[in-house]
Enzyme design. Sequence first.
Site, PDB file in Angstrom:
ATOM      1  N   ARG A  61      31.627   4.053  57.183  1.00  0.00           N
ATOM      2  CA  ARG A  61      31.315   3.986  55.751  1.00  0.00           C
ATOM      3  C   ARG A  61      32.397   4.616  54.876  1.00  0.00           C
ATOM      4  NH1 ARG A  61      26.347   2.682  53.417  1.00  0.00           N
ATOM      5  NH2 ARG A  61      24.714   2.124  54.897  1.00  0.00           N
ATOM      6  N   TYR A  87      29.673  15.933  58.310  1.00  0.00           N
ATOM      7  CA  TYR A  87      29.142  14.585  58.548  1.00  0.00           C
ATOM      8  C   TYR A  87      30.303  13.604  58.642  1.00  0.00           C
ATOM      9  CZ  TYR A  87      26.373  10.322  57.444  1.00  0.00           C
ATOM     10  OH  TYR A  87      25.795   9.078  57.443  1.00  0.00           O
ATOM     11  N   LYS A 107      27.249  16.181  62.109  1.00  0.00           N
ATOM     12  CA  LYS A 107      26.617  14.892  62.360  1.00  0.00           C
ATOM     13  C   LYS A 107      27.731  13.923  62.710  1.00  0.00           C
ATOM     14  CE  LYS A 107      24.003  11.164  60.147  1.00  0.00           C
ATOM     15  NZ  LYS A 107      23.386  10.669  58.876  1.00  0.00           N
ATOM     16  N   THR A 125      22.771   9.173  52.896  1.00  0.00           N
ATOM     17  CA  THR A 125      23.080   7.763  52.666  1.00  0.00           C
ATOM     18  C   THR A 125      21.806   6.938  52.591  1.00  0.00           C
ATOM     19  OG1 THR A 125      25.126   8.027  53.920  1.00  0.00           O
ATOM     20  CG2 THR A 125      24.359   5.783  53.556  1.00  0.00           C
ATOM     21  N   ILE A 153      20.105  12.677  63.449  1.00  0.00           N
ATOM     22  CA  ILE A 153      19.771  12.453  62.043  1.00  0.00           C
ATOM     23  C   ILE A 153      19.566  10.951  61.934  1.00  0.00           C
ATOM     24  CG2 ILE A 153      20.530  12.672  59.658  1.00  0.00           C
ATOM     25  CD1 ILE A 153      21.995  15.229  60.472  1.00  0.00           C
ATOM     26  N   TYR A 207      36.677   6.893  50.470  1.00  0.00           N
ATOM     27  CA  TYR A 207      37.595   6.083  49.664  1.00  0.00           C
ATOM     28  C   TYR A 207      38.990   6.678  49.515  1.00  0.00           C
ATOM     29  CZ  TYR A 207      39.404   2.856  46.187  1.00  0.00           C
ATOM     30  OH  TYR A 207      40.175   1.934  45.551  1.00  0.00           O
TER      31      TYR A 207
END
Length: 291
Positions: free
Chosen positions: A138, A133, A161, A44, A203, A107
Amino acid sequence: MILGSIVALVTPMYDNGDVDKESLKKLVEFHIEQGSDALVAMGTTGESATLSEHEHMDVVKAIVEYVAGRIPVIAGTGANSTTEAIALTKAAKQVGADACLLVTPYYNKPTQEGLYLHYKAIAEAVDIPQILYNVPGRTACDMLPETIGRLAKIERIVGVKEATGDLTRVSVIRELCGDDFALYTGDDATSCEFCLLGGNGTITVSGNVAPRLVHEMITAAINGDRETATSIDANLRGLHTQLFIQSNPIPVKWAVTEMGLMAKGIRLPLTWLTEDCFDPVRSAMHQAQVI
């Protein structure tokens, strides 16, 4: 297992948005010299959402070449299409990445079973270590610990993550996944405590700006040295907050530019840090003694 401070590397760009390979090479050398334990290419923070697939893999390939085996390179290869994620993961293996980081599909809001089947398909298709992840802030999709536990049983899925900032998940995921499964945080503000609770690393966005301090803090936390870890983290608190004063990676790219490591450049729809945020970010950089 990759341990320690894993920097989610920014992607340097010129003011027209083109990738600046010269500065990218300079950043790689900077992080190796400063003690970063590994790099994430095209996460990202690397603006993966606005680079084409060709550009994406060109950046991963360049970072692998610049690193030249000195530290691990983890390629961001997640997508909300399973087919696309498989293609990116295959390409990352081909250019020599050491592992891949796969964000939950964004999404389209898959179910937990959909998440399981998505990651299972990628793991079965590509022979490379894969890190899950989870960043629901987000993606609007929260991969629950129980799903992570199921996925941990699949060969090639080696870690997660976990970027929710929920520290209660550390012990839950560890119990479900076992000691050989890597637990990384994606939340700088809680990274010290996460590793003190048994996490294997971070991370990090803050590591772009203060790589040596983040490396030293995380190393101390992994080793259970609370006093040293929390003392160092106190100097990083400002960065952990102010680097998110606007959407990541807007503030961190400004900060890295302020350090003279690259030129001003970011891709729409992201815009450059607004002037009212300069002083808070600069103050945090002073607190971390990077300027």
